[in-house]
Design an enzyme around this catalytic site. Structure first.
Site, PDB file in Angstrom:
ATOM      1  N   GLU A  19      18.590  -2.253  -7.423  1.00 52.67           N
ATOM      2  CA  GLU A  19      18.282  -2.403  -5.994  1.00 52.67           C
ATOM      3  C   GLU A  19      19.336  -3.226  -5.236  1.00 52.67           C
ATOM      4  O   GLU A  19      19.040  -4.288  -4.679  1.00 52.67           O
ATOM      5  CB  GLU A  19      16.891  -3.007  -5.796  1.00 52.67           C
ATOM      6  CG  GLU A  19      15.791  -2.060  -6.201  1.00 52.67           C
ATOM      7  CD  GLU A  19      14.405  -2.504  -5.751  1.00 52.67           C
ATOM      8  OE1 GLU A  19      14.206  -3.701  -5.484  1.00 52.67           O
ATOM      9  OE2 GLU A  19      13.522  -1.643  -5.655  1.00 52.67           O
ATOM     10  N   GLU A  26      10.965   3.899 -10.084  1.00 49.07           N
ATOM     11  CA  GLU A  26       9.859   2.943 -10.186  1.00 49.07           C
ATOM     12  C   GLU A  26       8.722   3.321  -9.253  1.00 49.07           C
ATOM     13  O   GLU A  26       8.951   3.755  -8.125  1.00 49.07           O
ATOM     14  CB  GLU A  26      10.310   1.536  -9.745  1.00 49.07           C
ATOM     15  CG  GLU A  26      11.352   0.885 -10.598  1.00 49.07           C
ATOM     16  CD  GLU A  26      11.755  -0.490 -10.041  1.00 49.07           C
ATOM     17  OE1 GLU A  26      10.974  -1.081  -9.259  1.00 49.07           O
ATOM     18  OE2 GLU A  26      12.846  -0.958 -10.369  1.00 49.07           O
TER      19      GLU A  26
HETATM   20  C1  GLA Z   1      11.685  -3.605  -7.437  1.00 50.67           C
HETATM   21  C2  GLA Z   1      12.516  -4.033  -8.624  1.00 50.67           C
HETATM   22  C3  GLA Z   1      11.714  -4.300  -9.852  1.00 50.67           C
HETATM   23  C4  GLA Z   1      10.412  -4.986  -9.538  1.00 50.67           C
HETATM   24  C5  GLA Z   1       9.656  -4.176  -8.524  1.00 50.67           C
HETATM   25  C6  GLA Z   1       8.307  -4.742  -8.195  1.00 50.67           C
HETATM   26  O1  GLA Z   1      11.580  -2.274  -7.275  1.00 50.67           O
HETATM   27  O2  GLA Z   1      13.525  -3.119  -8.908  1.00 50.67           O
HETATM   28  O3  GLA Z   1      12.502  -5.113 -10.704  1.00 50.67           O
HETATM   29  O4  GLA Z   1      10.644  -6.252  -9.041  1.00 50.67           O
HETATM   30  O5  GLA Z   1      10.402  -4.134  -7.335  1.00 50.67           O
HETATM   31  O6  GLA Z   1       7.624  -3.956  -7.267  1.00 50.67           O
END
Ligand code: GLA
Ligand code: ZN
Length: 674
Positions: free
Chosen positions: A150, A307
């Site tokens: 991210e 995710e």
């Molecule tokens: C992001 C991060 C993860 C985690 C999620 C929690 O997407 O990439 O490491 O912290 O948020 O929602």
């Protein structure tokens, strides 16, 4: 069809065994197996463990994790771990951390916060990635490289200032050209040399995330910052390529996240992946639009859902549980819009720190006898049965919606006419008009091939750059329908106004001249009056912004109802070549857009699915001449729907369906012609 990147649908997610005692690892694998999990994303935040000090690396634990997964034939997503800095590095090399918008120098703490232009960050990140790629580059189970995590945020430190000056010099050549581009003679901000350039944070010409004294400068800084982080990505990817020419690389994106120009990023990524975290009240159509945008980044190539939470969030204000069946329906919505993988954050819920209330496949109870686990396992079994049927399937859309990060930044930096204008909200309203009819949409960009669309919607097309105006003219001339709105055609790529009257270079195709722009305060409205049969009413309300415009050949479709500009055009249509160009001069109530765009779609014979109950969605993908229709009930109530799918077979159950079908709460059917 683009070549699929995976042989099977990855089903798994973030897995952090290094944060747990060994005794649990075998238990994890035993439980994952029951959920048909076939993939794990590992090593996302392990830098501190892999390199406990400047001159020491330890890969034995990671070796073991990889071998454990490989033994059970997992597809491994190997992250590079560069998204969180080890403490020793921040202590010894403070240039690795950022200076923020307020000018504060950060120390050790948090994550996703390295300075992209820090020489020491680059040095250590390169060394780590080199060692990882050298060690694991030819490992057969590693199916994807996950670079950092991210990417986001900005830095305003001295190293970034230096690098920005170089970036600006490369772009403009001379300081005169910079003064011209940023209009620096205003307020006597004339720059005498490149040394005068200061990053536009609060201590300089920045005001906030949505206001800037010199938007041209601030937009360039965003471009530079996006490029700097992208350089970090490319640096890691290129090191990996020294050892591994084949395995695709990605980083996880965040939908309409403002900070990075994802169209530019996607060119460097082998596959787009993203993290989908809708909150309990996020409109369905917003999730759909985000998926479509992620699919659009690589012009329709399948993306990955890197995710989602299997159950609950922790960082939203109200973290509702996903109701029974909702996670499954959301997963299929993701696949329906172009995803080839379903992955969770995370596989085992952490016991401490900020994410201990974040849902996971294995909850704190530590075993598989939970609702969340059962739902994960059921979905896993279903996806396993689907096999590779849907992998690489494409979406066929005849409608394009233009999305552009430069415009996003520029529009939101404007001082005036209103603080309420938000780029994504405006795009969403036009997306919703298509979603209302369940018509497939591609999110497109400046370089997209416009000719493949019948309708292009480009709300708040504030910045008209490159050859965009000519492309639009050509598109309309050849028969396309084009719709744009107020605050369009106003500035060039440097945020300077196209002089001579709004909407600047779009004036010709639109056949209107906008003389003034009124802003309405919250609660204030005007009316749109029309006699056109395409609308079901003769009067609607409108708000926020009202353009005062004159037709220069366009047909006036609707007029304002009140104020000193009552009777002036509010919506126009200009016939141009074989096509037509529409201009909506205000923010109308949604029904106006549903009817106007609905009508355009009908005219073009673009069919969706009318009259579905709210919360029921139909989307489709095609592969090898076969269409797959996803009928999804996103509500907690049973629904009865009428569809065109007579005698279609439901891939998930093998049952045959009729026109009229019953949908259970959160039901999903994938229908194919029998
Ligand atoms: C992001 C991060 C993860 C985690 C999620 C929690 O997407 O990439 O490491 O912290 O948020 O929602
Ligand atoms: Zn910096």
């Amino acid at each position: 069809m683009s070549k699929p990147l995976f042989d099977r649908m990855l089903y798994g997610g973030d897995y952090n065994p290094e944060q747990w005692p060994r005794e649990i690892w075998d238990e994890d694998l035993r439980i994952f197996k029951k959920a048909h999990i076939n993939s794990a994303t590992i090593n996302v935040f392990s830098w501190a463990k892999l390199q406990p000090s400047e001159h020491e690396y330890q890969f034995e634990e990671l070796d073991e994790i990889i071998e454990g997964l490989a033994k059970d034939n997992y597809d491994i997503v190997l992250a590079t771990s560069t998204a969180a800095l080890p403490a020793w590095m921040c202590r010894k090399y403070p240039d690795v951390t950022r200076v923020d918008f307020e000018g504060r120098k950060h120390g050790f703490g948090h994550r996703h916060n390295h300075c992209p232009n820090s020489p020491n960050f680059k040095r250590f990140a390169s060394q780590l990635v080199y060692k990882l790629a050298e060690r694991y580059g030819d490992h057969p189970n590693i199916k994807l490289w996950h670079i950092s995590n991210e990417y986001g945020g900005e830095c305003y430190c001295d190293d970034c200032a230096k690098a920005f000056r170089v970036w600006v010099k490369d772009k403009y050549g001379t300081i005169e050209a910079v003064n011209e581009a940023w209009n620096m003679h205003f307020w006597g901000h004339t720059l005498y040399s490149f040394e005068d350039i200061i990053p536009p944070n609060y201590l300089g010409d920045g005001i906030s995330d949505t206001a800037a004294a010199f938007a041209g400068l601030s937009i360039d800084y965003r471009r530079f910052n996006s490029d700097s982080l992208l350089d970090n990505y490319k640096m890691e990817r290129d090191i990996i390529r020294q050892f591994d020419k084949e395995t695709p690389a990605t980083t996880n994106l965040m939908g309409t996240y403002k900070g990075l120009d994802y169209f530019k990023w996607a060119k460097e990524m082998d596959v787009v992946s993203w993290d989908n975290y809708p909150s309990y009240n996020t409109p369905l159509s917003n999730v759909a639009m985000n998926h479509d945008l992620m699919r659009g980044l690589k012009d329709g190539q399948s993306f990955m859902l890197m995710e989602q939470t299997p159950s609950q969030q922790n960082w939203q204000p109200y973290n509702a549980l996903k109701r029974p069946g909702k996670m499954r329906a959301q997963s299929y919505q993701t696949i329906a819009h172009g995803a080839d993988t379903i992955q969770f954050f995370q596989l085992r819920r952490s016991k401490g720190a900020v994410e201990k209330f974040h849902g996971a496949v294995i909850e704190h109870a530590g075993h598989e006898n939970t609702r969340v686990f059962r739902e994960t396992a059921e979905l896993g079994a279903e996806l396993e049965k689907l096999g590779d049927t849907l992998i690489g399937a494409e979406t066929k859309a005849k409608v394009g919606i233009y999305f552009d990060w430069d415009t996003y930044w520029a529009l939101e930096y404007t001082s005036g006419p209103t603080v309420d204008l938000r780029y994504v909200d405006q795009i969403q309203q036009y997306y919703d008009a298509c979603y209302n009819k369940q018509v497939a949409v591609d999110m497109i960009h400046t370089a997209s091939d416009f000719e493949q669309y019948d309708v292009i919607l480009a709300p708040v097309l504030y910045m008209v750059k490159e050859d965009l105006a000519e492309k639009i003219e050509q598109f309309v001339e050849q028969g396309g329908s084009f719709v744009t709105t107020f605050m369009s055609g106003i500035v060039d790529k440097s945020d300077n106004v196209h002089l001579g009257g709004y909407p600047g270079p779009l004036r010709n195709v639109l056949g209107v001249w906008v003389e003034e722009i009124d802003a309405l305060a919250p609660g204030q409205t005007n009316q749109i009056r029309t006699e056109q049969a395409l609308f079901t009413q003769s009067e609607f309300s409108c708000r926020m912004v009202c353009d005062l415009m004159h037709s220069e050949g366009a047909e006036v479709i609707a007029e304002y109802g009140s104020d000193f500009y009552a009777g002036m055009p509010a919506i126009t249509k200009n016939v141009f070549g074989k096509g037509e160009a529409w201009y909506v001069g205000t923010v109308p109530e949604q029904m106006v857009l549903n009817e106007l765009i609905g009508n355009l779609l009908d005219q073009k014979g673009i069919q969706g699915y009318d009259n579905l109950p709210e919360g029921v969605e139909i989307a489709s993908r095609e592969k090898e001449g076969k269409a797959y229709y996803f009928v999804m009930n996103h509500t907690e109530e049973a629904q009865i729907v009428t569809t065109p799918f007579e005698n279609f077979r439901n891939l998930l159950t093998g049952e045959t369906e009729n026109h009229q079908m019953n949908l259970k709460p959160f039901d999903v059917k994938i229908l194919v012609e029998a």
